[in-house]
Design an enzyme around this catalytic site. Structure first.
Site, PDB file in Angstrom:
ATOM      1  N   LYS A   9      40.714 -28.464 -18.242  1.00 28.76           N
ATOM      2  CA  LYS A   9      41.526 -28.792 -19.683  1.00 28.76           C
ATOM      3  C   LYS A   9      42.733 -27.778 -19.620  1.00 28.76           C
ATOM      4  CE  LYS A   9      37.001 -29.747 -21.611  1.00 28.76           C
ATOM      5  NZ  LYS A   9      36.012 -29.621 -22.548  1.00 28.76           N
ATOM      6  N   TYR A  49      36.995 -39.268 -25.566  1.00 21.30           N
ATOM      7  CA  TYR A  49      35.906 -38.405 -26.140  1.00 21.30           C
ATOM      8  C   TYR A  49      35.400 -39.509 -27.377  1.00 21.30           C
ATOM      9  CZ  TYR A  49      36.643 -33.757 -23.979  1.00 21.30           C
ATOM     10  OH  TYR A  49      36.618 -32.977 -23.008  1.00 21.30           O
ATOM     11  N   ASN A 112      36.397 -24.611 -23.278  1.00 17.31           N
ATOM     12  CA  ASN A 112      35.490 -24.238 -22.150  1.00 17.31           C
ATOM     13  C   ASN A 112      35.939 -24.863 -20.883  1.00 17.31           C
ATOM     14  OD1 ASN A 112      35.153 -27.067 -22.538  1.00 17.31           O
ATOM     15  ND2 ASN A 112      33.234 -26.963 -23.562  1.00 17.31           N
ATOM     16  N   HIS A 115      36.061 -30.257 -18.047  1.00 16.87           N
ATOM     17  CA  HIS A 115      35.101 -31.560 -18.335  1.00 16.87           C
ATOM     18  C   HIS A 115      34.439 -31.967 -17.012  1.00 16.87           C
ATOM     19  CE1 HIS A 115      33.780 -35.452 -20.040  1.00 16.87           C
ATOM     20  NE2 HIS A 115      34.209 -35.932 -18.763  1.00 16.87           N
ATOM     21  N   GLU A 126      34.758 -43.316 -16.660  1.00 14.33           N
ATOM     22  CA  GLU A 126      35.744 -42.069 -16.900  1.00 14.33           C
ATOM     23  C   GLU A 126      36.707 -42.078 -15.553  1.00 14.33           C
ATOM     24  OE1 GLU A 126      33.197 -39.180 -19.627  1.00 14.33           O
ATOM     25  OE2 GLU A 126      33.491 -38.356 -17.823  1.00 14.33           O
TER      26      GLU A 126
HETATM   27  P1  DAT Z   1      30.413 -31.376 -22.240  1.00 19.68           P
HETATM   28  O1  DAT Z   1      31.850 -31.110 -22.207  1.00 19.68           O
HETATM   29  O2  DAT Z   1      29.666 -30.171 -21.867  1.00 19.68           O
HETATM   30  O3  DAT Z   1      30.028 -32.581 -21.784  1.00 19.68           O
HETATM   31  P2  DAT Z   1      30.071 -32.472 -25.039  1.00 19.68           P
HETATM   32  O4  DAT Z   1      30.283 -33.645 -24.291  1.00 19.68           O
HETATM   33  O5  DAT Z   1      28.854 -32.234 -25.821  1.00 19.68           O
HETATM   34  O6  DAT Z   1      30.093 -31.245 -23.689  1.00 19.68           O
HETATM   35  O7  DAT Z   1      31.464 -32.218 -25.714  1.00 19.68           O
HETATM   36  C1  DAT Z   1      32.668 -32.443 -25.407  1.00 19.68           C
HETATM   37  C2  DAT Z   1      33.653 -31.330 -25.727  1.00 19.68           C
HETATM   38  O8  DAT Z   1      33.664 -31.088 -27.211  1.00 19.68           O
HETATM   39  C3  DAT Z   1      33.079 -30.115 -25.373  1.00 19.68           C
HETATM   40  O9  DAT Z   1      33.365 -29.690 -23.862  1.00 19.68           O
HETATM   41  C4  DAT Z   1      33.606 -29.027 -26.345  1.00 19.68           C
HETATM   42  C5  DAT Z   1      33.851 -29.793 -27.338  1.00 19.68           C
HETATM   43  N1  DAT Z   1      32.755 -29.223 -28.372  1.00 19.68           N
HETATM   44  C6  DAT Z   1      31.310 -29.723 -28.049  1.00 19.68           C
HETATM   45  N2  DAT Z   1      30.809 -29.130 -29.189  1.00 19.68           N
HETATM   46  C7  DAT Z   1      31.458 -28.541 -29.930  1.00 19.68           C
HETATM   47  C8  DAT Z   1      31.307 -27.576 -31.106  1.00 19.68           C
HETATM   48  N3  DAT Z   1      30.217 -27.620 -31.691  1.00 19.68           N
HETATM   49  N4  DAT Z   1      32.410 -27.117 -31.654  1.00 19.68           N
HETATM   50  C9  DAT Z   1      33.624 -27.144 -31.146  1.00 19.68           C
HETATM   51  N5  DAT Z   1      33.872 -27.832 -30.115  1.00 19.68           N
HETATM   52  C10 DAT Z   1      32.988 -28.598 -29.434  1.00 19.68           C
HETATM   53 MG    MG Z   2      30.087 -34.575 -22.401  1.00 14.47          MG
END
Ligand code: DAT
Ligand code: MG
Length: 149
Positions: A9, A49, A112, A115, A126
């Site tokens: 990212k 997303y 974080n 991805h 994807e």
């Molecule tokens: P991952 O990236 O571990 O698959 P995810 O698919 O649940 O996680 O969420 C996608 C992204 O969205 C994640 O990398 C960071 C953001 N995100 C997730 N939960 C969040 C939150 N509670 N607050 C802010 N950003 C969040």
């Molecule tokens: Mg995810």
């Protein structure tokens, strides 16, 4: 052979962690088959997303992912989808184990670093969302027989 989509990212690129992150998947034994530095359009970010469209963080997430270049990658190997998720660590870096990418380099869920596709179906979707067929390189690493039985 199984393939997954990974993207470093904007925070990972800005923090000069591209080499460090790629190294972890290379030394694990996975094979890089697609790689590009790119700016992400809003349309691509919103599609990628899409599952989070109704979440309160969606707009911020799309703003962030489109704010600066990302490194999009496809990696190949036995069990690469689940293994890459382990190497990446839990979504919130404060909960990610030390030794994982997020656990070692992050403190905030909105920054974080990387991805990774979460399952075979999403990996397939994807990979084809982010890469054209001709952008993927089919090759046999010379070391393969030293990594696999
Ligand atoms: P991952 O990236 O571990 O698959 P995810 O698919 O649940 O996680 O969420 C996608 C992204 O969205 C994640 O990398 C960071 C953001 N995100 C997730 N939960 C969040 C939150 N509670 N607050 C802010 N950003 C969040
Ligand atoms: Mg995810």
């Amino acid at each position: 052979m199984e393939r997954t989509f990974l993207a470093i990212k904007p925070d990972g690129v800005q923090r000069k962690l591209v080499g460090e992150i790629i190294r972890r998947f290379e030394t694990k034994g996975f094979t890089l088959v697609g790689l590009k530095l790119m700016n992400v359009s809003r349309e691509l970010a919103e599609t990628h997303y899409g599952v989070h469209r109704e979440r309160p963080f969606f707009a911020g997430l799309v703003d962030f992912i489109t704010s600066a270049p990302v490194v999009a990658m496809v990696w190949e190997g036995e069990g690469v989808i689940a293994s890459a998720r382990k190497i990446i660590g839990a979504t919130n870096p404060l909960n990610s184990e030390p030794g994982t990418i997020r656990g070692d380099f992050g403190v905030n869920v909105g920054r974080n670093l990387i991805h990774g596709s979460d399952a075979p179906e999403t990996a397939q979707q994807e990979v084809s969302l982010w890469f054209k067929d001709e952008e993927l390189v089919n090759w046999q690493p010379a070391l393969l027989s030293w990594i696999h039985e």
